[in-house]
Motif scaffolding. Structure first.
Motif, PDB file in Angstrom:
ATOM      1  N   VAL A 191       0.839  -1.197   0.000  1.00 24.73           N
ATOM      2  CA  VAL A 191       0.000   0.000   0.000  1.00 24.73           C
ATOM      3  C   VAL A 191       0.870   1.240   0.000  1.00 24.73           C
ATOM      4  O   VAL A 191       0.613   2.212  -0.722  1.00 24.73           O
ATOM      5  CB  VAL A 191      -0.949  -0.025   1.205  1.00 24.73           C
ATOM      6  CG1 VAL A 191      -1.646   1.308   1.375  1.00 24.73           C
ATOM      7  CG2 VAL A 191      -1.976  -1.118   1.041  1.00 24.73           C
ATOM      8  N   GLY A 192       1.946   1.201   0.785  1.00 27.53           N
ATOM      9  CA  GLY A 192       2.822   2.363   0.851  1.00 27.53           C
ATOM     10  C   GLY A 192       3.457   2.677  -0.485  1.00 27.53           C
ATOM     11  O   GLY A 192       3.462   3.830  -0.955  1.00 27.53           O
ATOM     12  N   VAL A 193       3.987   1.636  -1.116  1.00 30.36           N
ATOM     13  CA  VAL A 193       4.620   1.860  -2.414  1.00 30.36           C
ATOM     14  C   VAL A 193       3.588   2.365  -3.417  1.00 30.36           C
ATOM     15  O   VAL A 193       3.852   3.288  -4.210  1.00 30.36           O
ATOM     16  CB  VAL A 193       5.293   0.558  -2.881  1.00 30.36           C
ATOM     17  CG1 VAL A 193       5.726   0.683  -4.307  1.00 30.36           C
ATOM     18  CG2 VAL A 193       6.474   0.233  -1.999  1.00 30.36           C
ATOM     19  N   ALA A 194       2.397   1.795  -3.385  1.00 25.22           N
ATOM     20  CA  ALA A 194       1.348   2.225  -4.305  1.00 25.22           C
ATOM     21  C   ALA A 194       0.976   3.682  -4.080  1.00 25.22           C
ATOM     22  O   ALA A 194       0.841   4.466  -5.032  1.00 25.22           O
ATOM     23  CB  ALA A 194       0.118   1.333  -4.131  1.00 25.22           C
ATOM     24  N   VAL A 195       0.831   4.053  -2.803  1.00 27.02           N
ATOM     25  CA  VAL A 195       0.486   5.442  -2.497  1.00 27.02           C
ATOM     26  C   VAL A 195       1.584   6.377  -2.984  1.00 27.02           C
ATOM     27  O   VAL A 195       1.316   7.438  -3.577  1.00 27.02           O
ATOM     28  CB  VAL A 195       0.264   5.596  -0.972  1.00 27.02           C
ATOM     29  CG1 VAL A 195       0.289   7.048  -0.558  1.00 27.02           C
ATOM     30  CG2 VAL A 195      -1.057   4.974  -0.577  1.00 27.02           C
ATOM     31  N   LEU A 196       2.823   5.983  -2.758  1.00 26.84           N
ATOM     32  CA  LEU A 196       3.931   6.849  -3.170  1.00 26.84           C
ATOM     33  C   LEU A 196       3.932   7.048  -4.678  1.00 26.84           C
ATOM     34  O   LEU A 196       4.034   8.182  -5.178  1.00 26.84           O
ATOM     35  CB  LEU A 196       5.254   6.236  -2.703  1.00 26.84           C
ATOM     36  CG  LEU A 196       6.501   7.054  -3.035  1.00 26.84           C
ATOM     37  CD1 LEU A 196       6.498   8.337  -2.242  1.00 26.84           C
ATOM     38  CD2 LEU A 196       7.761   6.260  -2.730  1.00 26.84           C
TER      39      LEU A 196
END
Lengths: 675, 254
Positions: free
Chosen positions: A641-646
């Protein structure tokens, strides 16, 4: 949270295989984490080893399950086991983590000495030994005392990790992390080489040799600076062992293994010195308490080495005979057994001397409730310090023991060899001070042994036979010593006899001292056990003087005192009834501490087959903690999720910022509208 | 909870702020200065409000848990109000500075429009607020364990990161709307911003009932985004222009 690991890599080159490790903990530097599993039975072991879905596991087991078969199964599956935590509870019927043939390569029975007697071919001394202490484990093994913290761990397990109806477990799970990173590797030779190759000004040692101090006292002291052979002097050595070990080294208790022997010798020394102050003797007597004997005879091999190389006040030619007190507290009948070495007895002179010693021993038991019986002639000596002397020279000697063939000690070198094993029971309504004075049955039987030993030594030293029956050991001394060494160390008697100066000996903790020999410190500091024995022997065999404290430090200035012959110790003393200050005094004694480090380290021979080469790994800290761990899935989800949000935000921002003039163009600034 | 969670939460909480900084702020030093000054203003407001709360807790019984919780709520409400006060103060400061900057700049007119300053100031508030919310949690998430020993939810880290993201963006949007409201002398805008801020705060009190706190907060964030878009000069027309990919500005302005 406190716990204790066996904590050490100790390397010793075995002559058959290349390397042996002693309770090796190959722990990682950042700690080993595993999901907690409380083992309920041996069948339950399937869960951490094969069935459990969340390896690695941290297995918590009670001492009844701490057996060789379970540990070996876990060792074979060490990819799924992150560590083992042992909670000592009740004693099993027998347990000995030592080998079946203790010190088999450094005793006197080698292939060359006598082929039939080597490697315990005739008698296996410790048949219950499972060799667990000598196994190498890829995970840390900790021991935790049974207290509130252990209950917290178990509660965490029951709350979060219990399997419900055989189905999978719900994350988060309770896990435990153990830190016990050891610096040393492989074996002694390698780690000593690595330590010595460090040429910086403060070299980092990764392992330290084991060792300590032997406690020695002559009845008639010699000039301590004159080493080597003494003309026309003949010495009888009375020896006992001080140390012992366990799987968890700091938990070593050694009640039957070592305490029974040295307490008896201390009481015999007291009896002998009291009764025979003025009587001239033809031979001198040396009371020797050897340290480090469990680790291939560190203390006794050192003394023999010093004697051979003129680094001790006497040498091997001065030694007339040796009487050693082995394990003497767990009798199976009313007899104690006299072990001798059959090979040296083939020589007639030696045989005659031994027979004479046996006669003295057997006649000393007149009027006592037991008797000495010789063992079978073809049986070798049990593991004892006397073997190291025999290795150098055929000296006549006897080892006293309560076992005729194999040990009566079911807990040889384990942490169950404690006061309960010796049946030291006190009536429950006594206060600690009253318990100190209470004479137990064990104390009574050891007192009789001490009396017999004292009388024998008196006769061996050429004393007058008519005086013999006046020599009696004091049961009160024996029971106080047993209480202090096995139950509670900071009792009033030890405090009276102890030193006020050495704080390692302050005995603030009530627990008995540690019997493990420890590392040889370069700073002339011995461990608590050595100081206890030194001060006890000093008080029991020395004389109290009127010297003041400053005179006690420098007695040479006084006319009748000499530090060449005696050592002067400042003893704490008692508190008189009407004051709070202790009445300390100076004791003049012949007791000395003699360095006991294996000669292999002086010689630089780290692969020596002749001497002990045990070393202990250095470590930074030992600790453990428990917490919950989340499932791997949740962690990866968070990362995803973090990578996607970034990435999304980068894309959107880039897009919006390049088209910003299009998106936000409808209203111009008022002062720009002039254009 | 290991490095995976650390990086995941860091990216969630600070990813948008980071990308905004990179693409819109970093290349202009003046914007950077305004951003940092905005962050500083927020920090001072937090310091003062926490001083009030700290004195209140020390003066009362630390064992009384409901009282402490109530004091925390009181302190937070006070902090919200103080943040908005400082936002207004920053607006006044920037207006004064704008005249000075206009005088010394090479171009004719102020180098930064009030809209741009509003956006940067809001982002400054948001970044600092996010940092203070999230940094301690992030550093704890590096260890091997996770939350839940005493019955708390194991989703604590990810929800904290999501909340921080929402709060950062909300501060940005509030900055835009607030400054625009002050410019146009529409004082009711300030009151609305304050109320929405308080509403977001009270929703966060519903934690660990995350469904009840995160979803409404994100809904509010979307609404605020729309409002900020419209008040900073956007319109539906512009969006349709974008979709049709025509450079209509070039055509209509000429």
């Amino acid at each position: 949270m406190t716990g204790r690991g066996p904590g050490t890599i100790i390397g010793f080159p075995h002559k058959r295989t290349s390397i042996f490790f002693l309770s090796c903990v190959s722990a990682s530097i950042s700690g080993d984490t595993g999901v907690i599993h409380v083992l309920e039975s041996e069948a339950d072991l399937e869960w951490p080893l094969s069935k459990g879905p969340n390896p690695p596991y941290m297995v918590l087991l009670e001492s009844s399950l701490f057996t060789k078969s379970i540990m070996m199964k876990m060792k074979n599956a060490s990819s799924r086991v992150a560590g083992v935590v042992v909670v000592p509870k009740t004693s099993p019927p027998e347990f000995s983590p030592h080998t079946t043939c203790p010190n088999e390569n450094t005793g006197v029975y080698t292939e060359t000495y006598d082929h039939n007697l080597a490697h315990c071919n005739t008698t296996v001394w410790n048949p219950r030994g499972n060799g667990l202490s000598y196994e190498e484990f890829d995970f840390p093994v900790f021991s935790l005392k049974e207290d509130n913290e252990t209950e917290v761990i178990k509660q965490c397990y029951f709350d979060h990790n219990r399997v419900v109806n055989g189905s999978g477990l719900q994350y988060p799970l309770c896990a435990m992390q153990l830190f016990s990173h050891m610096h040393a590797v492989t074996d002694t030779a390698t780690c000593m080489r690595r330590s010595s190759m460090d040429f910086s000004t403060s070299p980092v040692m990764v392992c330290d040799p084991l060792g300590g101090y032997n406690v020695c006292a002559f009845i008639r002291p010699y000039n301590s600076t004159a080493f080597g052979h003494k003309e026309n002097e003949s010495v009888v050595i009375a020896a006992a062992r001080l140390d012992s070990k366990a799987f968890f080294l700091e938990d070593s208790t050694g009640a039957e293994g070592s305490v029974s022997g040295f307490v008896t010798l201390l009481a015999a020394a007291q009896a002998l010195c009291e009764a025979t102050q003025e009587a001239p003797r033809t031979r001198n007597i040396l009371f020797a308490f050897f340290h480090g004997e469990v680790f291939d005879y560190i203390g006794s091999s050192r003394m023999v080495y010093d004697m051979k190389n003129n680094m001790f006040v006497i040498d091997l030619d001065n030694v007339h005979s040796i009487l050693e007190i082995g394990q003497v507290a767990v009798r199976s009948g009313t007899n104690l057994f006299l072990h001798s070495d059959p090979v040296s007895r083939r020589n007639n002179t030696v045989h005659d001397e031994v027979t004479n010693l046996v006669k003295n021993l057997q006649s000393s038991t007149a009027g006592l409730n037991f008797s000495f019986v010789e063992t079978d002639f073809s049986q070798p000596l049990p593991p004892s310090s006397f073997q190291r002397f025999l290795r150098a020279r055929a000296i006549p000697g006897i080892v006293l023991a309560d076992h005729q063939t194999d040990f009566n000690n079911r807990y040889y070198e384990s942490f169950y060899d404690n006061a309960a094993h010796l049946n030291l029971t006190y009536p429950s309504n006594l206060s600690p001070e009253e318990q100190l004075e209470f004479v137990t049955d064990t104390a009574k039987s050891l007192t009789e042994v001490a009396t017999a030993v004292a009388r024998t030594l008196f006769k061996q030293a050429g004393g007058n036979n008519s005086q013999v029956n006046k020599i009696n050991a004091d049961p009160k001394t024996v029971t106080q010593m047993l209480y202090g060494f096995l139950v509670r160390s900071n009792n009033s008697w030890f405090q009276v006899l102890g030193s006020s100066l050495r704080c390692v000996f302050c005995l603030s903790e009530p627990n008995p001292p540690q019997y493990y020999v420890g590392v040889a410190k370069s700073s002339h500091q011995a461990n608590a056990l050595t100081y206890l024995v030194q001060y006890l022997l000093a008080n029991l065999t020395g004389t109290a003087t009127n010297l003041t404290q400053s005179q006690c430090k420098k007695p040479d200035e006084l006319p009748n005192e000499s530090t060449y012959l005696y050592s002067y110790l400042w003893v704490q003393g008692m508190v008189p009834p009407n004051s709070t200050q202790r009445e300390s005094f100076c004791v003049r004694t012949a007791v000395r501490l003699v360095k006991a480090v294996s000669p292999a380290f002086d010689l630089g021979d780290y692969v020596s087959k002749e001497y002990s080469t045990w070393t202990k790994s250095q470590w930074k800290f030992i600790k453990a903690r428990i917490f919950l761990v989340a499932s791997r899935d949740l962690e990866m989800l968070t990362l995803g999720v973090g990578v996607a949000v970034l990435f999304t935000s980068l894309l959107v921002t880039y897009f919006v910022s390049t088209k910003a003039d299009v998106l936000f163009s409808s209203v111009r600034e008022p002062n720009n509208a002039a254009y | 909870m290991t490095a995976a969670v650390f990086f995941g939460c860091a990216f969630i909480a600070f990813g948008p702020a980071f990308s905004l900084f990179i693409f819109t702020i970093a290349k202009d030093p003046l914007r950077v200065i305004i951003l940092i000054a905005g962050a500083f203003f927020w920090l001072v407001s937090l310091l003062l409000s926490s001083l009030v709360w700290f004195i209140a807790t020390k003066a009362t019984n630390a064992q009384d848990l409901t009282l402490q919780k109530n004091l925390l709520i009181f302190g937070s409400i006070f902090s919200v109000i103080l943040q908005e006060v400082f936002r207004f103060g920053y607006y006044r400061l920037l207006r004064k500075a704008n005249e000075g900057l206009a005088a010394i700049s090479e171009e004719d007119g102020p180098p930064l429009s009030v809209r741009e300053m509003a956006y940067v100031a809001g982002l400054g508030f948001g970044i600092m607020s996010g940092a203070f919310s999230m940094i301690n949690t992030l550093s704890d998430s590096l260890g091997p364990g996770t939350v839940g020993m005493f019955g708390d939810s194991q989703y604590y880290f990810i929800t904290s990161a999501l909340m921080t993201l929402a709060l950062t963006m909300l501060h940005t949007f509030w900055g835009v709307v607030f400054f625009e409201g002050c410019e146009r002398k529409r004082w009711w805008v300030i009151a609305v911003v304050l109320c929405v801020h308080l509403m977001v705060f009270s929703l966060s009190l519903l934690n660990p009932f995350y469904v009840g706190s995160i979803l409404p907060v994100y809904a509010i964030m979307l609404l605020m985004a729309v409002w900020a878009f419209f008040s900073s000069g956007g319109s539906l027309h512009n969006i349709t222009l974008l979709w049709t990919c025509r450079k209509s500005n070039a055509e209509t302005s000429s």
